[in-house]
Design an enzyme around this catalytic site. Structure first.
Site, mmCIF file in Angstrom:
data_model
loop_
_atom_site.group_PDB
_atom_site.id
_atom_site.type_symbol
_atom_site.label_atom_id
_atom_site.label_comp_id
_atom_site.label_asym_id
_atom_site.label_seq_id
_atom_site.Cartn_x
_atom_site.Cartn_y
_atom_site.Cartn_z
ATOM 1 N N THR A 118 0.823 -1.223 0.000
ATOM 2 C CA THR A 118 0.000 0.000 0.000
ATOM 3 C C THR A 118 0.852 1.266 0.000
ATOM 4 O O THR A 118 1.982 1.259 0.533
ATOM 5 C CB THR A 118 -0.889 0.020 1.269
ATOM 6 O OG1 THR A 118 -1.508 1.303 1.375
ATOM 7 C CG2 THR A 118 -0.103 -0.213 2.544
ATOM 8 N N TYR A 142 -1.727 0.149 10.100
ATOM 9 C CA TYR A 142 -1.993 -0.551 8.829
ATOM 10 C C TYR A 142 -0.771 -0.435 7.903
ATOM 11 O O TYR A 142 -0.236 -1.441 7.427
ATOM 12 C CB TYR A 142 -3.253 0.032 8.168
ATOM 13 C CG TYR A 142 -3.421 -0.437 6.747
ATOM 14 C CD1 TYR A 142 -3.614 -1.792 6.464
ATOM 15 C CD2 TYR A 142 -3.355 0.464 5.678
ATOM 16 C CE1 TYR A 142 -3.749 -2.225 5.147
ATOM 17 C CE2 TYR A 142 -3.492 0.033 4.372
ATOM 18 C CZ TYR A 142 -3.684 -1.314 4.112
ATOM 19 O OH TYR A 142 -3.792 -1.741 2.815
#
Ligand code: UDP
Length: 324
Positions: A118, A142
Site C-alpha cells: 500500500t 496498517y
C-alpha cells in the site's frame, strides 16, 4: 493450466484478480476466511478453501493439493482508522498471516509471490509524485504492518513482486466494493446518495488548489492487470524482490471526484472537519511499473466513477428486490 492461489480472493480486489486470471486461462484457487470477503464474489467454477491464513497447515495442504505454482497474497485487515484503535489486530492478522503463508509456501516448495502492499507505507510524503525509493515512515499501524511484511519477504528466499496501491476504486466483471464498514471516498458518496443521505467532504482547508485532499485513483481492473503481469514475470523466472507503485500519476481532489459523481447522480454534499491522519496530496510515480512491467493505468476517473455508480445502483436494486 497454471494454478494460482489467490489468498483473499473473495474480497474487493481479490475477486477482480480472480476473474481476470480465469479469463486469461489460469486456474485460480481462492483461500479466504470470508471475514470481509463475499461468497457471491467467487466466480462460478472457482474453488474456494475457507480458512484463516494463520492456519499454516491448511494453507500448506491447499498449496500441495492444488499443485499451486504461485500465490497472490491479499488477505489483510485494511481499515486505517481501525488499525489505530486496534493495532494488535492489524499486526496479528497482517504480519502473522504473512509469516504463516511464507512458512506454508516454504513447506510446499512454492517460491513465487505477488504481494499486495500500500501507499500507506510512505506516510507523509517528502515529495509528490512519490517514488518507490522515497522515505517510508508509516503514520498508522496498517501502513506499518504492510511495510513490515515487505521487509520480512525481502529477507526470505521467496521471489516476490510487491505492489504499493494508491487509491483503488471502480468495479468490473460484475463484482465491486462491498465493505460492511465503508470509509473510502467513492463508495461512501455513492452509497450515501443512493440511500438519500448526504455525502461528506472531510476538510476544505488543505494546501491544494481547491482546499480538498488530492489522491491518485486507480481502476481496480487496471490493478488486476498489473497483478497478472507480475505473475507472468515470476512464472518466467524473475527472482528476488521488486516493488512497484500502482497509480495513474494524476491527482484528483475530493471536490473533483464529487463533481464526476454528480454528473451521474444527484449528490448532496456536507462540508466537515478534516479527518485525522489524511495527508494533503498522494500521487504515485508509476514509471517503474510502466518501464519494467509495461503496465499503465488505462482507465481514468470518469470510468472509475461510472463503473462504481453502476455497480452500486445494481446492488441497491438487487437488495430492494430481495426485501420485496
Ligand atoms: N473522504 C471524504 N469523504 C468521505 C470519505 C473520504 O471527503 O466520505 C476523503 C478523505 O478525507 C481523503 C480522501 O477522501 O481526503 C480519500 O479518502 P479514502 O478513505 O478514499 O482513501 P485514503 O486516501 O484515505 O486511503
Amino acid at each position: 493450466m497454471t494454478s494460482i492461489l489467490v489468498a483473499g480472493g473473495a474480497g474487493y480486489i481479490g475477486s477482480h484478480i480472480t476473474c481476470l486470471l480465469l479469463q486469461m486461462g489460469y486456474q485460480p484457487v481462492i483461500f479466504d476466511n470470508l471475514s470481509t470477503g463475499h461468497i457471491e464474489s467467487v466466480p462460478e467454477g472457482v474453488k474456494i478453501v475457507v480458512g484463516d491464513v494463520r492456519d499454516t497447515a491448511l494453507v500448506t495442504s491447499t498449496l500441495l493439493d492444488n499443485k499451486i505454482e504461485a500465490v497472490v497474497h491479499l488477505c489483510a485487515s485494511s481499515i486505517v482508522s481501525e488499525s489505530v484503535s486496534d493495532p494488535l489486530k492489524y499486526f496479528d492478522n497482517n504480519v502473522c498471516g504473512a509469516i504463516s503463508l511464507l512458512k506454508a509456501m516454504s513447506a510446499a516448495s512454492v517460491s513465487k509471490l505477488v504481494f499486495s502492499s500500500t501507499a500507506a507505507v510512505y506516510g507523509e510524503p517528502t515529495r509528490v509524485p512519490i517514488h518507490e525509493s522515497d522515505q517510508k515512515l508509516p503514520i498508522n499501524p496498517y501502513g506499518a504492518s504492510k511495510l513490515m511484511i515487505e521487509q520480512i519477504i525481502r529477507s526470505t528466499n521467496i521471489n516476490c513482486v510487491a505492489f504499493r496501491y494508491f487509491n483503488v476504486a471502480g468495479a468490473g466483471f460484475n463484482v465491486g466494493e462491498m465493505h460492511d464498514c465503508e470509509t473510502h471516498l467513492i463508495p461512501c458518496i455513492i452509497k450515501n446518495t443512493l440511500n438519500q443521505k448526504p455525502a461528506f467532504i472531510f476538510g476544505t482547508d488543505y494546501n491544494t488548489a481547491d482546499g480538498t485532499c488530492v489522491r491518485d485513483y486507480v481502476h481496480v481492473v487496471d490493478l488486476a492487470v498489473a497483478h497478472e503481469l507480475g505473475l507472468q514475470r515470476l512464472l518466467k523466472g524473475q527472482t528476488g524482490f521488486e516493488v512497484y507503485n500502482l497509480g495513474t500519476k494524476n491527482g484528483m481532489s475530493v471536490k473533483e471526484i464529487v463533481s464526476e459523481i454528480q454528473k451521474l447522480i444527484n449528490v448532496e454534499v456536507v462540508l466537515k472537519e478534516r479527518r485525522p491522519g489524511d495527508p494533503a496530496v498522494l500521487i504515485a510515480n508509476a514509471d517503474k511499473a510502466e518501464n519494467e512491467l509495461h503496465w499503465k493505468a488505462e482507465r481514468g476517473a470518469a470510468e472509475i466513477v461510472k463503473d462504481a455508480v453502476k455497480f452500486h445502483v445494481d446492488q441497491e436494486s438487487a437488495l430492494r428486490q430481495k426485501k420485496q
